[in-house]
Design an enzyme around this catalytic site. Structure first.
Site, PDB file in Angstrom:
ATOM      1  CG  ASP A   1      -2.114   0.854   1.112  1.00  0.00           C
ATOM      2  OD1 ASP A   1      -2.291   1.481   0.053  1.00  0.00           O
ATOM      3  OD2 ASP A   1      -2.894   0.912   2.072  1.00  0.00           O
TER       4      ASP A   1
ATOM      5  CG  HIS B   1       0.476   2.085  -9.449  1.00  0.00           C
ATOM      6  ND1 HIS B   1       0.166   1.667  -8.181  1.00  0.00           N
ATOM      7  CD2 HIS B   1      -0.581   2.830  -9.856  1.00  0.00           C
ATOM      8  CE1 HIS B   1      -1.032   2.134  -7.839  1.00  0.00           C
ATOM      9  NE2 HIS B   1      -1.502   2.849  -8.842  1.00  0.00           N
TER      10      HIS B   1
ATOM     11  CG  LEU C   1       8.842 -17.410  -3.355  1.00  0.00           C
ATOM     12  CD1 LEU C   1       8.735 -17.475  -1.828  1.00  0.00           C
ATOM     13  CD2 LEU C   1       9.248 -16.001  -3.778  1.00  0.00           C
TER      14      LEU C   1
HETATM   15  C1  FPP Z   1      -1.603   0.366  -3.381  1.00  0.00           C
HETATM   16  O1  FPP Z   1      -1.199   1.674  -3.572  1.00  0.00           O
HETATM   17  C2  FPP Z   1      -1.170  -0.473  -4.468  1.00  0.00           C
HETATM   18  C3  FPP Z   1      -1.972  -1.016  -5.422  1.00  0.00           C
HETATM   19  C4  FPP Z   1      -3.420  -0.802  -5.522  1.00  0.00           C
HETATM   20  C5  FPP Z   1      -1.408  -1.851  -6.454  1.00  0.00           C
HETATM   21  C6  FPP Z   1      -0.163  -2.587  -6.113  1.00  0.00           C
HETATM   22  C7  FPP Z   1       0.503  -2.818  -7.363  1.00  0.00           C
HETATM   23  C8  FPP Z   1       1.843  -2.877  -7.575  1.00  0.00           C
HETATM   24  C9  FPP Z   1       2.868  -2.849  -6.533  1.00  0.00           C
HETATM   25  C10 FPP Z   1       2.336  -2.964  -8.956  1.00  0.00           C
HETATM   26  C11 FPP Z   1       1.681  -3.970  -9.835  1.00  0.00           C
HETATM   27  C12 FPP Z   1       2.001  -5.334  -9.448  1.00  0.00           C
HETATM   28  C13 FPP Z   1       2.561  -6.232 -10.235  1.00  0.00           C
HETATM   29  C14 FPP Z   1       2.742  -7.632  -9.752  1.00  0.00           C
HETATM   30  C15 FPP Z   1       3.047  -5.904 -11.582  1.00  0.00           C
HETATM   31  P1  FPP Z   1      -2.312   2.788  -3.696  1.00  0.00           P
HETATM   32  O2  FPP Z   1      -2.468   3.111  -5.146  1.00  0.00           O
HETATM   33  O3  FPP Z   1      -3.546   2.332  -3.011  1.00  0.00           O
HETATM   34  O4  FPP Z   1      -1.617   3.949  -2.934  1.00  0.00           O
HETATM   35  P2  FPP Z   1      -2.352   5.076  -2.103  1.00  0.00           P
HETATM   36  O5  FPP Z   1      -3.132   4.389  -1.031  1.00  0.00           O
HETATM   37  O6  FPP Z   1      -1.212   5.891  -1.575  1.00  0.00           O
HETATM   38  O7  FPP Z   1      -3.210   5.826  -3.066  1.00  0.00           O
END
Ligand code: FPP
Length: 247
Positions: free
Chosen positions: A27, A44, A138
């Protein structure tokens, strides 16, 4: 390459206290980007870089299973542009990383309802799963359009159907066999970054006895050093599973 005991010790870790199954709610990508005056997509992208290092360290330190929350069922409510960015990153990720993951014997599996995603995302994921299916390193589960309540309902239906066919009552084992994580150990350690302290519909059943680790660090800043801190904290917890004796 797997770390030797000596190498693990140098990180302040020991193989006997490495969790078998780690789950992560990645997150804070958006807030990380905002703090830098960048687009959410940059957050991201940086999140993918962070994930790469965490997968590698998990694999090298002997974690058996790693389950990461990449896209929740609720994430579908995000603007189409952001969903497009995440889908693009997924395709790019599987294309770029598959060779190294395969070389390291990582077995990739998606958990969740993949059918919602565009064809090209589904193809990239299915290809990565097929190519790594026989790997014995893994076990990497990537949660995509995943929601735990829906998973539980699905597993209940599965258990009921199996039992009905055999003319008996459904058992715990039937239910567990219907979960996406069938065959994996329960989660030992759940990590959530960015200061939020919620489970957010992630692995509700599998987390029953998990140790919870929350950190204020945004996901793109969750480095190997931050991971070692979480693993060190885990090693210090006294796990009693409802009983009286420690460990
Ligand atoms: C949360 O940050 C993250 C997500 C909703 C997506 C997680 C995705 C990745 C780490 C990259 C994609 C994954 C792969 C496997 C290619 P947020 O956008 O909710 O952040 P915020 O809460 O600060 O807005």
């Amino acid at each position: 390459m797997k770390y030797t005991e000596k190498e693990l010790n140098a990180f302040g870790l020991a193989s006997e206290s490495i969790p078998r199954h780690v789950a992560i709610i990645m997150d804070g990508n958006g807030r990380w980007a905002k703090a830098r005056g960048q687009m959410r997509s940059a957050g991201h992208r940086a999140g993918v870089d962070a994930l790469r290092d965490i997968i590698r360290f998990s694999s090298d330190s002997g974690v058996e299973a790693l389950t990461v929350y990449a896209f929740s069922t609720e994430n579908k409510k995000r603007p189409p542009e952001e969903i497009g960015v995440l889908c693009g990153l997924l395709i790019e990720y599987f294309k770029k990383e598959i060779d190294e993951l395969d070389e390291n014997r990582v077995r990739i599996k998606s958990i969740g309802d993949l059918s919602w995603f565009p064809e090209n995302v589904q193809a990239a994921v299915l290809n990565a799963e097929a190519r790594t299916a026989e790997n014995e390193g893994l076990k990497l589960n990537i949660a995509l359009n995943y929601g735990s309540q829906a998973e539980i309902v699905r597993a209940v239906k599965y258990a009921a159907a199996v039992a009905r066919k055999e003319n008996r009552e459904p058992e715990k084992e039937d239910f567990e066999a219907g979960l996406y994580t069938a065959g994996l150990p329960p989660v030992d350690l759940l990590i959530r970054t960015s200061g939020e302290e919620r489970i957010s519909n992630f692995l509700l059943y599998q987390l029953a006895y998990a140790e919870l680790y929350f950190t204020d660090v945004y996901w793109p800043d969750f480095t190997k050093e931050e991971y070692i801190k979480a693993l060190t904290a885990f090693a210090k917890r006294s796990r009693r599973f409802g009983g009286l004796t420690a460990k």
